[in-house]
Scaffold this motif. Structure first.
Motif, mmCIF file in Angstrom:
data_model
loop_
_atom_site.group_PDB
_atom_site.id
_atom_site.type_symbol
_atom_site.label_atom_id
_atom_site.label_comp_id
_atom_site.label_asym_id
_atom_site.label_seq_id
_atom_site.Cartn_x
_atom_site.Cartn_y
_atom_site.Cartn_z
ATOM 1 N N LEU A 63 85.363 56.820 141.039
ATOM 2 C CA LEU A 63 84.754 57.830 140.176
ATOM 3 C C LEU A 63 84.324 57.210 138.854
ATOM 4 C CD1 LEU A 63 83.974 60.740 139.629
ATOM 5 C CD2 LEU A 63 86.340 61.203 138.946
ATOM 6 N N MET A 64 85.156 56.322 138.326
ATOM 7 C CA MET A 64 84.806 55.620 137.084
ATOM 8 C C MET A 64 83.494 54.860 137.254
ATOM 9 S SD MET A 64 86.080 54.719 133.992
ATOM 10 C CE MET A 64 86.152 53.394 132.790
ATOM 11 N N ASN A 65 83.355 54.180 138.372
ATOM 12 C CA ASN A 65 82.128 53.424 138.636
ATOM 13 C C ASN A 65 80.906 54.335 138.724
ATOM 14 O OD1 ASN A 65 83.515 50.994 138.701
ATOM 15 N ND2 ASN A 65 83.823 51.046 140.914
ATOM 16 N N ARG A 66 81.090 55.522 139.320
ATOM 17 C CA ARG A 66 79.973 56.463 139.451
ATOM 18 C C ARG A 66 79.574 57.031 138.079
ATOM 19 N NH1 ARG A 66 79.320 54.257 143.519
ATOM 20 N NH2 ARG A 66 79.819 54.969 145.623
ATOM 21 N N MET A 67 80.586 57.366 137.263
ATOM 22 C CA MET A 67 80.308 57.997 135.977
ATOM 23 C C MET A 67 79.741 57.010 134.966
ATOM 24 S SD MET A 67 81.160 61.254 136.154
ATOM 25 C CE MET A 67 81.263 61.613 134.411
ATOM 26 N N GLU A 72 89.445 49.755 145.671
ATOM 27 C CA GLU A 72 89.722 49.405 147.058
ATOM 28 C C GLU A 72 90.809 50.300 147.604
ATOM 29 O OE1 GLU A 72 91.420 45.526 147.509
ATOM 30 O OE2 GLU A 72 92.327 45.564 145.526
ATOM 31 N N ASN A 73 90.921 50.326 148.931
ATOM 32 C CA ASN A 73 91.893 51.193 149.584
ATOM 33 C C ASN A 73 93.276 50.545 149.591
ATOM 34 O OD1 ASN A 73 92.801 53.467 150.977
ATOM 35 N ND2 ASN A 73 92.527 52.468 152.962
ATOM 36 N N LYS A 74 93.797 50.309 148.397
ATOM 37 C CA LYS A 74 95.127 49.745 148.203
ATOM 38 C C LYS A 74 95.812 50.512 147.087
ATOM 39 C CE LYS A 74 95.145 46.135 151.068
ATOM 40 N NZ LYS A 74 96.132 45.959 152.146
ATOM 41 N N LEU A 75 97.147 50.583 147.149
ATOM 42 C CA LEU A 75 97.877 51.241 146.083
ATOM 43 C C LEU A 75 97.880 50.373 144.829
ATOM 44 C CD1 LEU A 75 100.928 52.648 148.073
ATOM 45 C CD2 LEU A 75 98.761 53.751 147.539
ATOM 46 N N PHE A 76 97.741 51.019 143.676
ATOM 47 C CA PHE A 76 97.778 50.350 142.377
ATOM 48 C C PHE A 76 96.711 49.268 142.257
ATOM 49 C CE2 PHE A 76 102.277 51.459 143.366
ATOM 50 C CZ PHE A 76 102.355 52.548 142.523
ATOM 51 N N ALA A 77 95.482 49.581 142.680
ATOM 52 C CA ALA A 77 94.392 48.624 142.510
ATOM 53 C C ALA A 77 94.106 48.402 141.030
ATOM 54 C CB ALA A 77 93.136 49.120 143.226
ATOM 55 N N THR A 78 94.396 49.416 140.199
ATOM 56 C CA THR A 78 94.146 49.332 138.760
ATOM 57 C C THR A 78 95.474 49.346 138.014
ATOM 58 O OG1 THR A 78 92.080 50.549 138.999
ATOM 59 C CG2 THR A 78 93.002 50.424 136.799
ATOM 60 N N LEU A 79 95.754 48.291 137.247
ATOM 61 C CA LEU A 79 96.938 48.273 136.392
ATOM 62 C C LEU A 79 96.556 48.354 134.925
ATOM 63 C CD1 LEU A 79 99.352 45.634 137.992
ATOM 64 C CD2 LEU A 79 99.209 48.092 138.392
ATOM 65 N N ASP A 80 95.507 47.653 134.537
ATOM 66 C CA ASP A 80 95.065 47.667 133.153
ATOM 67 C C ASP A 80 94.096 48.819 132.922
ATOM 68 O OD1 ASP A 80 96.174 45.102 131.899
ATOM 69 O OD2 ASP A 80 95.279 44.390 133.768
ATOM 70 N N THR A 81 94.215 49.428 131.755
ATOM 71 C CA THR A 81 93.309 50.509 131.409
ATOM 72 C C THR A 81 91.904 49.962 131.160
ATOM 73 O OG1 THR A 81 95.078 51.800 130.408
ATOM 74 C CG2 THR A 81 92.844 52.349 129.747
ATOM 75 N N THR A 82 90.913 50.603 131.750
ATOM 76 C CA THR A 82 89.506 50.244 131.548
ATOM 77 C C THR A 82 88.834 51.379 130.795
ATOM 78 O OG1 THR A 82 89.489 49.025 133.642
ATOM 79 C CG2 THR A 82 87.355 49.587 132.678
ATOM 80 N N VAL A 83 88.130 51.065 129.729
ATOM 81 C CA VAL A 83 87.457 52.080 128.920
ATOM 82 C C VAL A 83 85.959 51.791 128.901
ATOM 83 C CG1 VAL A 83 87.308 53.194 126.660
ATOM 84 C CG2 VAL A 83 89.518 52.331 127.475
ATOM 85 N N ARG A 84 85.173 52.812 129.181
ATOM 86 C CA ARG A 84 83.714 52.675 129.166
ATOM 87 C C ARG A 84 83.100 53.830 128.375
ATOM 88 N NH1 ARG A 84 85.056 48.487 130.827
ATOM 89 N NH2 ARG A 84 84.461 47.368 132.734
ATOM 90 N N PRO A 104 77.614 61.383 123.951
ATOM 91 C CA PRO A 104 78.431 60.218 124.315
ATOM 92 C C PRO A 104 79.931 60.543 124.248
ATOM 93 C CG PRO A 104 77.751 60.033 122.040
ATOM 94 C CD PRO A 104 77.181 61.343 122.544
ATOM 95 N N PHE A 105 80.703 59.911 125.109
ATOM 96 C CA PHE A 105 82.170 60.000 125.041
ATOM 97 C C PHE A 105 82.750 58.765 125.709
ATOM 98 C CE2 PHE A 105 80.889 62.091 128.975
ATOM 99 C CZ PHE A 105 81.784 61.605 129.915
ATOM 100 N N LEU A 106 84.051 58.558 125.540
ATOM 101 C CA LEU A 106 84.731 57.414 126.128
ATOM 102 C C LEU A 106 85.516 57.857 127.360
ATOM 103 C CD1 LEU A 106 86.109 55.652 122.916
ATOM 104 C CD2 LEU A 106 84.114 54.998 124.286
ATOM 105 N N LEU A 107 85.339 57.124 128.447
ATOM 106 C CA LEU A 107 86.033 57.433 129.700
ATOM 107 C C LEU A 107 86.982 56.282 130.031
ATOM 108 C CD1 LEU A 107 86.273 59.336 132.197
ATOM 109 C CD2 LEU A 107 84.484 57.933 133.275
ATOM 110 N N SER A 108 88.267 56.596 130.272
ATOM 111 C CA SER A 108 89.244 55.553 130.578
ATOM 112 C C SER A 108 89.849 55.777 131.961
ATOM 113 C CB SER A 108 90.353 55.521 129.516
ATOM 114 O OG SER A 108 91.035 56.754 129.441
ATOM 115 N N ASP A 109 90.045 54.675 132.674
ATOM 116 C CA ASP A 109 90.685 54.681 133.989
ATOM 117 C C ASP A 109 92.086 54.108 133.813
ATOM 118 O OD1 ASP A 109 91.240 54.776 136.669
ATOM 119 O OD2 ASP A 109 90.089 52.993 137.186
ATOM 120 N N THR A 110 93.113 54.799 134.291
ATOM 121 C CA THR A 110 94.493 54.384 134.048
ATOM 122 C C THR A 110 95.206 54.096 135.365
ATOM 123 O OG1 THR A 110 95.242 56.693 134.054
ATOM 124 C CG2 THR A 110 94.636 55.750 131.937
#
Length: 398
Positions: free
Chosen positions: A217-221, A229-241, A249-255
């Motif tokens: 969803l982050m990639n789409r937005m 990817e279809n794995k558990l905990f693919a994301t550990l670090d917070t990504t902000v775009r 404008p606003f900031l979107l973060s993936d956690t």
């Protein structure tokens, strides 16, 4: 149903072990073991067989009863099993007794999750967080281990008069924990400064159970390239775009994704990652609607959000993966209609009880880009209201 797999040189063979009691019946126990199997697969192990036993409370020494443990012990020996994985956290005395009985590696759910985090941590910050959590998990369990951690510190001059190996190791681990906490405090201050430097833009955070599609969803937005990817905990670090919808404008973060029984050590060591949730203005609670137990996932996430004082924030429930949803018993049955066709329209989703959750619910498929405009409209409506309060004199065309 677990399928017996031939041994490979890279992957370990595992048995999964759980209990059935008044709090989790056989159906729920099977669901939890499904998740444990997914965790094991993510960590690099093939689950060969499952064992469960009905118990009101786990046995204080061996977790399961003697007869069941002997059955598992026999299976481990005959099938060349590498690791036994328990769905619940084991006490230090249980770990010691079970390892002596099984003569193989024994992990509990917490240790398995920590191992996955360690494997997937890519940045220095994430690695430091995981290392701290691992040492805090290890400290009370030193009595079952034969370690020589003093060699990492040079050994000579580190051992007090009459000090045992365990006492030496415990002191070294306590020193490491202290150093790691100081290092994280320093990084936390830097990250807090970074968050402050982002200005007054409205902040939106993606939250949800692990593997529900937040990164997709982050990639789409944000039109970004966050690992998905279809794995558990693919994301550990917070990504902000930075994201712009219309003229806003606003900031979107993936956690990091949440999970049932998320180890307390990880909740504490990943405090700064969770700060993105705590300090967000709006939460997008992403749910895998195709998962048979999505309601429990919602409860697990809400519990963690409550623990970090985030439950009062405006929240949009984003029911993702509608393209994979299978409904066995529709709420309204029309015998003249084809149910498979009927229950895959957005209008039908809007008539379900889920659409009435907190008045903010959107049904999408991030992977297939279905109904993404409706999600953008919902975000725009809430963010624009917050933006108008924060900047009352700016002329935005809402």
């Amino acid at each position: 149903m677990i399928e017996i797999k031939p041994r490979t040189s890279e992957r370990e063979r595992a048995v999964l072990i759980g209990i059935v009691n008044r709090w989790q019946d056989e159906e729920k126990s099977a669901e939890y073991l499904d998740e444990l199997e997914f965790l094991a697969d993510t960590a690099g192990a093939d689950s060969i067989k499952r064992f469960t036993q009905k118990l009101d409370t786990p046995h204080p020494k061996t977790f399961l009863g003697t007869g069941k443990m002997e059955e598992i012990q026999s299976y481990i020996k005959s099938e060349d099993i590498d690791v036994a994985i328990f769905d619940d956290e084991l006490t230090p005395s249980q770990l010691k007794s079970i390892e002596q009985m099984f003569k193989c590696k024994v992990l509990d759910r917490t240790n398995l999750i920590l191992d996955i985090f360690a494997a997937r941590a890519e940045t220095s910050y994430a690695r430091t967080q995981v290392e701290l959590a691992q040492y805090e998990y290890l400290l009370p369990r030193l009595t079952r281990m034969w370690t020589h951690l003093e060699r990492q510190k040079g050994g000579i001059g580190m051992r007090g008069p009459g000090e045992t190996q365990i006492e030496t190791d415990r002191r070294i681990i306590q020193q490491k924990i202290s150093l790691l906490k100081k290092k994280l405090e320093k990084i936390d201050k830097q990250m807090a400064t970074q968050r402050g430097n982002r200005g007054s833009l409205v902040r939106v955070a993606l939250v949800g159970y692990t593997n529900v599609g937040k990164s997709t969803l982050m990639n789409r937005m944000a039109k970004s390239e966050v690992l998905a990817e279809n794995k558990l905990f693919a994301t550990l670090d917070t990504t902000v775009r930075k994201v712009v919808i219309g003229n806003l404008p606003f900031l979107l973060s993936d956690t990091v994704g949440f999970i049932r029984k998320l180890p307390t050590q990880l909740v504490e060591s990943f405090k700064s990652t969770l700060d993105e949730v705590r300090e967000a203005d709006v939460l997008l609670h992403v749910v895998d609607i195709s998962h048979s137990n999505f309601m429990e996932h919602i409860e697990s996430v809400n519990k963690t959000i409550g623990e970090i004082d985030g439950q009062e924030k405006p929240t949009i429930m984003v029911f993702n993966k509608i393209d994979l949803y299978k409904h066995e018993e529709p709420e309204v049955i029309d015998p003249e209609e084809d149910l498979e066709e009927r229950y895959f329209t957005i209008d039908d989703w809007k008539r379900t009880w889920m659409a009435k959750m907190d008045g903010n619910a959107v049904f999408i498929s991030a992977e297939k880009k279905q109904n993404m405009d409706a999600l953008r409209e919902s975000i725009y409506r809430i963010v624009s209201g917050i933006h108008a309060e924060r900047f009352p004199f700016e002329n935005f065309l809402y």
